[in-house]
Design a protein around this motif. Structure first.
Motif, PDB file in Angstrom:
ATOM      1  N   GLN A  84       3.111   1.589   3.000  1.00 56.98           N
ATOM      2  CA  GLN A  84       2.838   3.352   2.504  1.00 56.98           C
ATOM      3  C   GLN A  84       1.607   3.881   3.567  1.00 56.98           C
ATOM      4  O   GLN A  84       1.967   4.840   4.506  1.00 56.98           O
ATOM      5  N   MET A 118       2.192  14.004   3.164  1.00 59.62           N
ATOM      6  CA  MET A 118       2.706  14.208   1.354  1.00 59.62           C
ATOM      7  C   MET A 118       3.262  13.870   1.031  1.00 59.62           C
ATOM      8  O   MET A 118       3.878  12.957   0.186  1.00 59.62           O
ATOM      9  N   SER A 121       3.033   9.807  -0.574  1.00 61.46           N
ATOM     10  CA  SER A 121       2.398   9.765  -2.482  1.00 61.46           C
ATOM     11  C   SER A 121       3.848  10.108  -3.214  1.00 61.46           C
ATOM     12  O   SER A 121       3.120   9.616  -4.806  1.00 61.46           O
ATOM     13  N   SER A 122       5.098  10.392  -2.792  1.00 66.06           N
ATOM     14  CA  SER A 122       6.043  10.515  -4.080  1.00 66.06           C
ATOM     15  C   SER A 122       6.429   8.333  -4.334  1.00 66.06           C
ATOM     16  O   SER A 122       7.015   8.885  -5.541  1.00 66.06           O
ATOM     17  N   PRO A 126      -0.726   8.015  -8.478  1.00 64.64           N
ATOM     18  CA  PRO A 126      -1.482   9.111  -8.066  1.00 64.64           C
ATOM     19  C   PRO A 126      -3.035   8.096  -8.194  1.00 64.64           C
ATOM     20  O   PRO A 126      -3.716   8.215  -6.749  1.00 64.64           O
ATOM     21  N   TRP A 129      -2.586   5.956  -4.255  1.00 65.40           N
ATOM     22  CA  TRP A 129      -2.522   7.083  -3.604  1.00 65.40           C
ATOM     23  C   TRP A 129      -4.069   8.031  -3.580  1.00 65.40           C
ATOM     24  O   TRP A 129      -4.141   7.987  -1.942  1.00 65.40           O
ATOM     25  N   GLN A 130      -5.310   7.558  -3.925  1.00 64.92           N
ATOM     26  CA  GLN A 130      -6.315   7.683  -4.201  1.00 64.92           C
ATOM     27  C   GLN A 130      -7.340   6.346  -3.154  1.00 64.92           C
ATOM     28  O   GLN A 130      -8.061   6.894  -2.801  1.00 64.92           O
ATOM     29  N   ASN A 140      -6.412  15.355   0.285  1.00 65.91           N
ATOM     30  CA  ASN A 140      -4.863  16.209  -0.092  1.00 65.91           C
ATOM     31  C   ASN A 140      -5.016  17.481   1.063  1.00 65.91           C
ATOM     32  O   ASN A 140      -4.715  18.114   1.399  1.00 65.91           O
ATOM     33  N   SER A 190       4.892  17.043  -4.634  1.00 70.70           N
ATOM     34  CA  SER A 190       3.650  16.227  -3.899  1.00 70.70           C
ATOM     35  C   SER A 190       2.880  17.307  -2.452  1.00 70.70           C
ATOM     36  O   SER A 190       1.675  17.480  -2.285  1.00 70.70           O
TER      37      SER A 190
END
Length: 395
Positions: A84, A118, A121-122, A126, A129-130, A140, A190
């Motif tokens: 990703q 974005m 991120s799906s 969370p 992603w961070q 973001n 997202s």
């Protein structure tokens, strides 16, 4: 109507003086599996090319990489994270290539991205992603809000058009129906927070779904398409009595927003600055509102600004008006994108405790549904008492 122009201060001068300025407009097409993104991208391209625009189509990075032999079933959690992260790097570089080409174009140019920054991120938690953002010094606001002028979310056929849901037309797609519905919801969430999101559902046949997507872009750009497309959506505003507890809301994003008006030499023109962001990261916007009639509406031109251009224009403040501070809460409810403005102090007494709900919709009747967890006092669409121009007055 709200055209977008990314030409900075020079573009603003061109609009004020009535001269022609080449435009670059960036749209991302997103949505759940089997939503029609590839087809909409192609038909949108043809439509704008027929209007004389140069169109760049950014291919879907995930399809390119997954088509090269990557299979999620073969990856462990660490491998998925690595994939990703590299997917997003690939996506950003692909887009930047087309953005750079558009910046040197001598024609009005539209860049259409098949999925955007974005979307990865799906497919992550969370927390993951961070970590990805921290590892790459991303945030973001820059990936979601500052990168694209508009987001078109195409609802998956798995949600409302199940008979047309298929995995056979994309070798990289393998999601069963229920998984597709789950991804549909996560993908919507997202993009919550971007200022201009249009959700195109499956309430019509696919040809009209395509037309509605193109119409949504034309509306935001301020292009007069005559009777070739459906009538555009309008902004509707509602006065809300009280702010519910946060737990009553679906997934939401809160933004700090500051509006300021600028002095203008033309009494028939309004000029406004907007600063909008989260956690110290901001995007900047300049809005010029002319009384010139365009397709029955007042024309507004929105221009993305750099922080430097924002500071330059800020020196032109209209001192008969005061800054307007608010928290803007963005959320999805029943496939409709809403923004709730929560006005904050320091402010004029007329703004104290003020809550205004906004959405763009083609539904102009009483049948329109508003979030059932909000107590709507009345609709205030078109009421000058609730316009930003009036709310900013000192006296």
């Amino acid at each position: 109507m709200m055209p977008s122009n990314t030409c900075g201060v020079n573009g603003l001068r061109a609009f004020e003086e009535g001269t022609k300025e080449t435009r670059v407009y960036k749209v991302v097409l997103t949505g759940g599996p089997c939503a029609g993104k590839t087809t909409v991208q192609a038909m949108m391209s043809t439509f704008f090319e027929n209007l004389g625009w140069k169109v760049y189509r950014v291919p879907e990075a995930a399809t390119m990489l997954l088509g090269g032999g990557v299979k999620f079933a073969d990856l462990d959690e660490h491998d998925v994270f690595t994939f990703q992260q590299n997917l997003l790097k690939t996506l950003l570089q692909l887009e930047q290539t087309f953005f750079d080409m558009a910046a040197t174009s001598k024609r009005d140019t539209l860049v259409i991205s098949d999925r955007g920054a974005m979307d990865p991120s799906s497919y992550m938690s969370p927390d993951q992603w961070q970590v990805l953002l921290n590892n790459n010094n991303w945030n973001n606001v820059s990936l979601r809000d500052a990168r694209y002028d508009q987001v078109i979310h195409l609802v998956s056929a798995a949600q409302g058009a199940e008979e047309f849901y298929t995995t056979t037309n994309n070798h990289s797609r393998s999601e069963p129906l229920e998984e597709a519905r789950k991804l549909e919801k996560i993908t919507q969430q997202s993009w919550v927070g971007h200022p201009y999101v249009d959700v195109i559902d499956n309430s019509t046949d696919f040809n009209n779904k395509v037309r509605r997507a193109i119409d949504a872009v034309c509306n935001k750009m301020g292009l007069d398409t005559g009777d070739r497309l459906f009538p555009g959506s309008i902004k509707r505003k509602f006065l809300v009595s009280t702010l519910p507890d946060n737990k009553e809301f679906p997934v939401f994003q809160d933004f700090d927003v500051v509006h300021d008006y600028l002095s203008t030499s033309n009494p028939k023109m309004q000029a406004r600055l907007r600063k909008r962001g989260q956690n110290g990261q901001y995007t900047y916007m300049h809005t010029l509102r002319k009384e010139t009639k365009f397709n029955g509406q007042v024309v507004e031109v929105r221009t993305s600004l750099s922080a430097r251009d924002y500071d330059i224009l800020y020196s032109q403040l209209d001192f008969t008006r005061q800054s307007v501070f608010k928290t803007r809460r963005c959320f999805m409810w029943k496939n409709q994108y809403f923004q709730l403005d929560i006005y904050k102090e320091p402010c004029h007494p007329r703004c104290k405790g003020l809550l205004i709900l906004e959405t763009y919709t083609t539904n102009t009747g009483d049948s329109m549904e508003t979030p059932d967890f909000l107590d709507i006092v009345k609709e205030v669409t078109g009421n000058p008492l609730y316009s930003m121009f009036n709310l900013s007055l000192k006296d």
